[in-house]
Design a protein around this motif. Structure first.
Motif, PDB file in Angstrom:
ATOM      1  N   ARG A 140     -33.840  40.301  43.091  1.00 41.23           N
ATOM      2  CA  ARG A 140     -34.080  40.322  41.653  1.00 41.23           C
ATOM      3  C   ARG A 140     -34.679  39.001  41.176  1.00 41.23           C
ATOM      4  O   ARG A 140     -35.584  38.988  40.339  1.00 41.23           O
ATOM      5  CB  ARG A 140     -32.772  40.622  40.908  1.00 41.23           C
ATOM      6  CG  ARG A 140     -32.429  42.111  40.901  1.00 41.23           C
ATOM      7  CD  ARG A 140     -31.261  42.395  40.004  1.00 41.23           C
ATOM      8  NE  ARG A 140     -29.989  42.114  40.670  1.00 41.23           N
ATOM      9  CZ  ARG A 140     -28.805  42.231  40.079  1.00 41.23           C
ATOM     10  NH1 ARG A 140     -28.724  42.590  38.823  1.00 41.23           N
ATOM     11  NH2 ARG A 140     -27.693  41.989  40.747  1.00 41.23           N
ATOM     12  N   LEU A 141     -34.182  37.899  41.722  1.00 43.67           N
ATOM     13  CA  LEU A 141     -34.726  36.601  41.358  1.00 43.67           C
ATOM     14  C   LEU A 141     -36.148  36.452  41.882  1.00 43.67           C
ATOM     15  O   LEU A 141     -37.014  35.865  41.230  1.00 43.67           O
ATOM     16  CB  LEU A 141     -33.833  35.492  41.926  1.00 43.67           C
ATOM     17  CG  LEU A 141     -33.892  34.119  41.246  1.00 43.67           C
ATOM     18  CD1 LEU A 141     -33.467  34.232  39.790  1.00 43.67           C
ATOM     19  CD2 LEU A 141     -33.001  33.127  41.973  1.00 43.67           C
ATOM     20  N   SER A 142     -36.401  37.013  43.054  1.00 44.07           N
ATOM     21  CA  SER A 142     -37.739  36.975  43.646  1.00 44.07           C
ATOM     22  C   SER A 142     -38.745  37.709  42.753  1.00 44.07           C
ATOM     23  O   SER A 142     -39.831  37.199  42.468  1.00 44.07           O
ATOM     24  CB  SER A 142     -37.701  37.607  45.039  1.00 44.07           C
ATOM     25  OG  SER A 142     -39.002  37.696  45.588  1.00 44.07           O
ATOM     26  N   ARG A 143     -38.364  38.901  42.305  1.00 42.35           N
ATOM     27  CA  ARG A 143     -39.251  39.659  41.409  1.00 42.35           C
ATOM     28  C   ARG A 143     -39.449  38.939  40.081  1.00 42.35           C
ATOM     29  O   ARG A 143     -40.541  38.922  39.521  1.00 42.35           O
ATOM     30  CB  ARG A 143     -38.686  41.061  41.173  1.00 42.35           C
ATOM     31  CG  ARG A 143     -38.796  41.991  42.374  1.00 42.35           C
ATOM     32  CD  ARG A 143     -38.537  43.431  41.974  1.00 42.35           C
ATOM     33  NE  ARG A 143     -37.181  43.601  41.460  1.00 42.35           N
ATOM     34  CZ  ARG A 143     -36.126  43.908  42.226  1.00 42.35           C
ATOM     35  NH1 ARG A 143     -36.272  44.043  43.534  1.00 42.35           N
ATOM     36  NH2 ARG A 143     -34.930  44.049  41.688  1.00 42.35           N
ATOM     37  N   ALA A 144     -38.381  38.318  39.577  1.00 40.37           N
ATOM     38  CA  ALA A 144     -38.469  37.605  38.301  1.00 40.37           C
ATOM     39  C   ALA A 144     -39.444  36.432  38.402  1.00 40.37           C
ATOM     40  O   ALA A 144     -40.191  36.156  37.463  1.00 40.37           O
ATOM     41  CB  ALA A 144     -37.089  37.104  37.878  1.00 40.37           C
ATOM     42  N   ALA A 183     -42.083  36.197  40.404  1.00 39.67           N
ATOM     43  CA  ALA A 183     -43.439  36.743  40.433  1.00 39.67           C
ATOM     44  C   ALA A 183     -43.864  37.209  39.040  1.00 39.67           C
ATOM     45  O   ALA A 183     -45.002  36.979  38.610  1.00 39.67           O
ATOM     46  CB  ALA A 183     -43.516  37.890  41.434  1.00 39.67           C
ATOM     47  N   ASP A 184     -42.939  37.847  38.306  1.00 40.72           N
ATOM     48  CA  ASP A 184     -43.250  38.328  36.959  1.00 40.72           C
ATOM     49  C   ASP A 184     -43.502  37.157  36.013  1.00 40.72           C
ATOM     50  O   ASP A 184     -44.407  37.205  35.171  1.00 40.72           O
ATOM     51  CB  ASP A 184     -42.105  39.190  36.421  1.00 40.72           C
ATOM     52  CG  ASP A 184     -42.000  40.523  37.143  1.00 40.72           C
ATOM     53  OD1 ASP A 184     -42.967  40.906  37.825  1.00 40.72           O
ATOM     54  OD2 ASP A 184     -40.938  41.182  37.026  1.00 40.72           O
ATOM     55  N   LYS A 214     -46.850  36.314  33.801  1.00 37.05           N
ATOM     56  CA  LYS A 214     -46.847  36.148  32.347  1.00 37.05           C
ATOM     57  C   LYS A 214     -47.510  34.829  31.945  1.00 37.05           C
ATOM     58  O   LYS A 214     -48.250  34.764  30.965  1.00 37.05           O
ATOM     59  CB  LYS A 214     -45.411  36.194  31.822  1.00 37.05           C
ATOM     60  CG  LYS A 214     -44.782  37.575  31.857  1.00 37.05           C
ATOM     61  CD  LYS A 214     -43.351  37.534  31.338  1.00 37.05           C
ATOM     62  CE  LYS A 214     -42.719  38.914  31.369  1.00 37.05           C
ATOM     63  NZ  LYS A 214     -41.318  38.892  30.897  1.00 37.05           N
ATOM     64  N   ILE A 215     -47.231  33.776  32.709  1.00 39.32           N
ATOM     65  CA  ILE A 215     -47.853  32.487  32.420  1.00 39.32           C
ATOM     66  C   ILE A 215     -49.364  32.580  32.604  1.00 39.32           C
ATOM     67  O   ILE A 215     -50.145  32.093  31.776  1.00 39.32           O
ATOM     68  CB  ILE A 215     -47.263  31.386  33.320  1.00 39.32           C
ATOM     69  CG1 ILE A 215     -45.803  31.119  32.934  1.00 39.32           C
ATOM     70  CG2 ILE A 215     -48.073  30.105  33.219  1.00 39.32           C
ATOM     71  CD1 ILE A 215     -45.069  30.218  33.893  1.00 39.32           C
ATOM     72  N   ALA A 216     -49.785  33.222  33.679  1.00 36.99           N
ATOM     73  CA  ALA A 216     -51.215  33.366  33.945  1.00 36.99           C
ATOM     74  C   ALA A 216     -51.906  34.136  32.825  1.00 36.99           C
ATOM     75  O   ALA A 216     -53.057  33.853  32.478  1.00 36.99           O
ATOM     76  CB  ALA A 216     -51.425  34.066  35.281  1.00 36.99           C
ATOM     77  N   SER A 237     -42.383  28.768  41.709  1.00 41.42           N
ATOM     78  CA  SER A 237     -42.349  30.234  41.627  1.00 41.42           C
ATOM     79  C   SER A 237     -42.581  30.872  42.985  1.00 41.42           C
ATOM     80  O   SER A 237     -41.938  31.862  43.342  1.00 41.42           O
ATOM     81  CB  SER A 237     -43.398  30.730  40.628  1.00 41.42           C
ATOM     82  OG  SER A 237     -43.130  30.245  39.326  1.00 41.42           O
ATOM     83  N   ARG A 238     -43.510  30.308  43.759  1.00 43.44           N
ATOM     84  CA  ARG A 238     -43.777  30.856  45.089  1.00 43.44           C
ATOM     85  C   ARG A 238     -42.572  30.689  46.009  1.00 43.44           C
ATOM     86  O   ARG A 238     -42.282  31.563  46.828  1.00 43.44           O
ATOM     87  CB  ARG A 238     -45.011  30.176  45.694  1.00 43.44           C
ATOM     88  CG  ARG A 238     -46.319  30.625  45.063  1.00 43.44           C
ATOM     89  CD  ARG A 238     -47.512  29.862  45.634  1.00 43.44           C
ATOM     90  NE  ARG A 238     -48.775  30.364  45.081  1.00 43.44           N
ATOM     91  CZ  ARG A 238     -49.958  29.813  45.323  1.00 43.44           C
ATOM     92  NH1 ARG A 238     -50.045  28.733  46.087  1.00 43.44           N
ATOM     93  NH2 ARG A 238     -51.059  30.334  44.795  1.00 43.44           N
TER      94      ARG A 238
END
Length: 229
Positions: free
Chosen positions: A94-98, A100-101, A105-107, A84-85
């Motif tokens: 858009r993929l970068s924001r996705a 991070a999001d 959500k997992i956290a 993810s990082r």
């Protein structure tokens, strides 16, 4: 063994038994105390696992249960964080924001101990790649998902431009460049297009006549057939 791994083992053990199994049997198979077993079953039930039964009667897991996203091992957590990082630092905004999001959500559904592991991960990614594309990579990914033809103006290494109609089916992310893999109507073959050399891109709205999975398979076959240096 971490608590998350123990819970995962408990789910897998219940799956192996088609009939209700006693708590003492489960505890023996897992190498834990009966008290710990009861506590772990209560934890899983509280997280939505459809475990039926009670002490003295035995336990059974309803078929079709999918593990919730909190059931990760330590190395799975590290893989998720690292991946993810890395994506979050790519020039595809858009993929970068996705990425991070998704990590957020997992956290949000992880138990406290695993959330701390996620936040404290020491697997790091290098600096963000500076974007050099003049096109929206999100549009390329959308065309791939929808199996739509793209009309592009492509500049080769010498700067000469050519109009192409291509069938995109894969997008490769490398350290410094992104590469679109596509069938080129002009060349009647598979071609690789560096996205930083695509000067113009239009989604035609026309669906290409073959499935992207078929194109991907055939392209991979050409790589296998290519002579080795």
């Amino acid at each position: 063994m971490s608590r998350s791994e123990r819970l995962l083992d408990l789910v897998q053990t219940l799956r192996r038994h088609r009939r209700p199994v006693s708590g003492q049997t489960l505890a023996s198979e897992l190498g834990i105390s009966i008290r710990t077993l009861y506590r772990d079953i209560a934890t899983l039930q509280g997280q939505g696992a459809p475990i039926e039964g009670e002490a003295g009667l035995g336990y059974a897991l309803k078929p079709g249960f999918m593990l919730p996203p909190l059931m990760f091992t330590d190395e799975e957590i590290e893989a998720i964080v690292l991946g993810s990082r890395w994506v979050a630092k790519q020039p595809d905004n858009r993929l970068s924001r996705a990425a991070a999001d998704a990590l957020a959500k997992i956290a949000a559904v992880l138990p406290d101990d695993l959330r701390e592991d996620l936040d404290a991960s020491t697997l790091l990614v290098g600096p963000r790649v500076e974007a050099s594309e003049g096109i929206d990579l999100g549009a390329v990914r959308q065309a791939i998902r929808d199996e739509r033809k793209l009309a592009i103006l492509y500049n080769d290494a010498a700067g000469a431009g050519s109009e192409r109609v291509v069938w995109p089916f894969a997008l490769g992310f490398f350290d410094k460049v992104r590469v679109m893999v596509a069938w080129c109507e002009m060349r009647q073959g598979f071609r690789h297009f560096r996205t930083d050399r695509i000067a113009r891109l239009d989604i035609t709205g026309t669906r290409y006549p073959r499935r992207r999975q078929t194109l991907l398979k055939e392209w991979r076959a050409t790589l296998d057939e290519a002579p080795r240096p």
